[in-house]
Design a protein around this motif. Structure first.
Motif, PDB file in Angstrom:
ATOM      1  N   ASP A 133       0.828  -1.203   0.000  1.00  0.00           N
ATOM      2  CA  ASP A 133       0.000   0.000   0.000  1.00  0.00           C
ATOM      3  C   ASP A 133       0.864   1.255   0.000  1.00  0.00           C
ATOM      4  O   ASP A 133       0.568   2.232  -0.702  1.00  0.00           O
ATOM      5  CB  ASP A 133      -0.918   0.001   1.220  1.00  0.00           C
ATOM      6  N   ARG A 134       1.943   1.235   0.766  1.00  0.00           N
ATOM      7  CA  ARG A 134       2.850   2.388   0.799  1.00  0.00           C
ATOM      8  C   ARG A 134       3.493   2.610  -0.566  1.00  0.00           C
ATOM      9  O   ARG A 134       3.607   3.758  -1.039  1.00  0.00           O
ATOM     10  CB  ARG A 134       3.935   2.182   1.861  1.00  0.00           C
ATOM     11  N   ALA A 141       1.461   9.167  -5.991  1.00  0.00           N
ATOM     12  CA  ALA A 141       1.736  10.545  -5.572  1.00  0.00           C
ATOM     13  C   ALA A 141       2.835  11.143  -6.446  1.00  0.00           C
ATOM     14  O   ALA A 141       2.749  12.316  -6.856  1.00  0.00           O
ATOM     15  CB  ALA A 141       2.143  10.576  -4.104  1.00  0.00           C
ATOM     16  N   ALA A 142       3.877  10.353  -6.722  1.00  0.00           N
ATOM     17  CA  ALA A 142       4.963  10.823  -7.582  1.00  0.00           C
ATOM     18  C   ALA A 142       4.454  11.091  -8.999  1.00  0.00           C
ATOM     19  O   ALA A 142       4.821  12.085  -9.634  1.00  0.00           O
ATOM     20  CB  ALA A 142       6.085   9.792  -7.619  1.00  0.00           C
ATOM     21  N   LEU A 143       3.582  10.209  -9.486  1.00  0.00           N
ATOM     22  CA  LEU A 143       3.002  10.391 -10.814  1.00  0.00           C
ATOM     23  C   LEU A 143       2.151  11.658 -10.860  1.00  0.00           C
ATOM     24  O   LEU A 143       2.231  12.436 -11.824  1.00  0.00           O
ATOM     25  CB  LEU A 143       2.153   9.173 -11.174  1.00  0.00           C
ATOM     26  N   ASN A 144       1.354  11.876  -9.815  1.00  0.00           N
ATOM     27  CA  ASN A 144       0.503  13.065  -9.757  1.00  0.00           C
ATOM     28  C   ASN A 144       1.339  14.338  -9.745  1.00  0.00           C
ATOM     29  O   ASN A 144       0.981  15.345 -10.384  1.00  0.00           O
ATOM     30  CB  ASN A 144      -0.386  13.002  -8.524  1.00  0.00           C
ATOM     31  N   LEU A 145       2.468  14.298  -9.044  1.00  0.00           N
ATOM     32  CA  LEU A 145       3.350  15.461  -8.985  1.00  0.00           C
ATOM     33  C   LEU A 145       3.945  15.763 -10.353  1.00  0.00           C
ATOM     34  O   LEU A 145       4.003  16.929 -10.779  1.00  0.00           O
ATOM     35  CB  LEU A 145       4.465  15.218  -7.965  1.00  0.00           C
ATOM     36  N   ALA A 158       6.590   7.218 -17.003  1.00  0.00           N
ATOM     37  CA  ALA A 158       6.351   5.780 -17.157  1.00  0.00           C
ATOM     38  C   ALA A 158       7.066   4.992 -16.070  1.00  0.00           C
ATOM     39  O   ALA A 158       6.621   3.905 -15.684  1.00  0.00           O
ATOM     40  CB  ALA A 158       6.812   5.303 -18.535  1.00  0.00           C
ATOM     41  N   ASP A 159       8.165   5.541 -15.558  1.00  0.00           N
ATOM     42  CA  ASP A 159       8.939   4.855 -14.520  1.00  0.00           C
ATOM     43  C   ASP A 159       8.138   4.662 -13.240  1.00  0.00           C
ATOM     44  O   ASP A 159       8.367   3.694 -12.508  1.00  0.00           O
ATOM     45  CB  ASP A 159      10.206   5.661 -14.213  1.00  0.00           C
ATOM     46  N   CYS A 160       7.174   5.551 -12.977  1.00  0.00           N
ATOM     47  CA  CYS A 160       6.384   5.440 -11.736  1.00  0.00           C
ATOM     48  C   CYS A 160       5.653   4.101 -11.680  1.00  0.00           C
ATOM     49  O   CYS A 160       5.756   3.372 -10.686  1.00  0.00           O
ATOM     50  CB  CYS A 160       5.381   6.591 -11.646  1.00  0.00           C
TER      51      CYS A 160
END
Length: 286
Positions: A133-134, A141-145, A158-160
């Motif tokens: 989950d983490r 979150a990283a993708l959203n940023l 794409a790496d996310c």
């Protein structure tokens, strides 16, 4: 971000399709066993393939049994949910939940209902699999940023999802460099196919899509793909070829027919369809 990893039913042996169907129905039963009937809607082909793959890599045999299908009232042969399959059910819920949350952040307000209905079941899954989950929370979150920053690097965004698939696999089974590379490129492939599939819709809704930042605006999907075919074909085929190269080096014994059909034919079929501007393949029916 689902519906891209499917078998090619028309070129699949009946025995292999029956195994895939049994895993699919087993995932549905596992979701029903660990949540409400609504969570059965999280059953999808992608997680079914992932479940088959991990059982094969971990060399875990499965048991089969006949159970009544709650949707059509018929008895079907299913894979009896084991510990790994139950974890797959939790992962399916968490992926659908976080994907819905990401869609809401992108402006797809209709997805709020899905997020709301899965909230309680997602919390239960997170308690059982806190590390996964983490990983998902941090990845999305990283993708959203990156999306908010209008990142124009296709590799970075794409790496996310690619790293997420690799890292989840590491937590579930013992892996090596080849398995890590395969699951990484599988996750990357799914993200790229989703970007190609949504390019016209994202352009019309003014939503983030790294392809639009690299190859310009899209008013007609077929024309857009035709104009950028060389770049997009290279982007997808290079990822696909890396994935296949890893698969060829992996020790696949259990359920080889299911996995090989999906890797060599099913994903390739999806890629070719999407590059022509077609919708995701709807031919596979379980």
């Amino acid at each position: 971000m689902f519906g891209y990893v499917i078998p090619d039913k028309n070129n699949m042996y009946i025995k292999d399709f029956n195994v895939f169907q049994s895993f699919y129905c087993g995932l549905c039963k596992a979701l029903g066993k660990t949540g409400s009937q609504v969570t059965r809607l999280c059953t999808n082909y992608d997680i079914t393939f992932y479940n088959v793959l991990l059982h094969s890599l971990a060399q875990k045999e499965v048991a089969f049994e006949r159970k009544m299908c709650v949707y059509n009232g018929k008895r079907k042969v299913i894979v009896t949910p084991d510990e790994l399959s139950l974890k797959m059910a939790d992962i399916a819920v968490m992926l659908v939940y976080y994907n819905a949350e990401d869609d809401v952040n992108d402006g797809k307000k209709s997805r709020i209902f899905i997020k709301w209905r899965l909230a309680m079941r997602k919390r239960a899954a997170a308690k059982r699999l806190p590390e996964i989950d983490r990983l998902m929370k941090d990845s999305f979150a990283a993708l959203n940023l990156l999306e908010k920053e209008k990142c124009d690097s296709i590799d970075r965004v794409a790496d996310c999802f690619a790293s997420l698939m690799r890292d989840i696999t590491r937590l579930l089974i013992e892996t090596d460099a080849t398995v890590d590379d395969f699951t990484y490129n599988l996750g990357r492939m799914v993200y790229l196919l989703d970007a190609v599939d949504d390019v016209e819709k994202d352009a019309k809704k003014r939503r983030y899509n790294p392809l639009l930042l690299n190859y310009g605006e899209c008013t007609n999907k077929q024309d857009y793909l035709a104009e950028n075919m060389d770049e997009l074909s290279f982007l997808l085929n290079s990822t696909y070829n890396k994935m296949v190269g890893c698969y060829n080096r992996m020790n696949i014994v259990l359920f080889e027919g299911v996995l090989s059909n999906t890797v060599y034919l099913g994903i390739k079929m999806q890629m070719e369809r999407l590059l022509k501007g077609d919708e995701k393949c709807q031919l596979t029916r379980l």
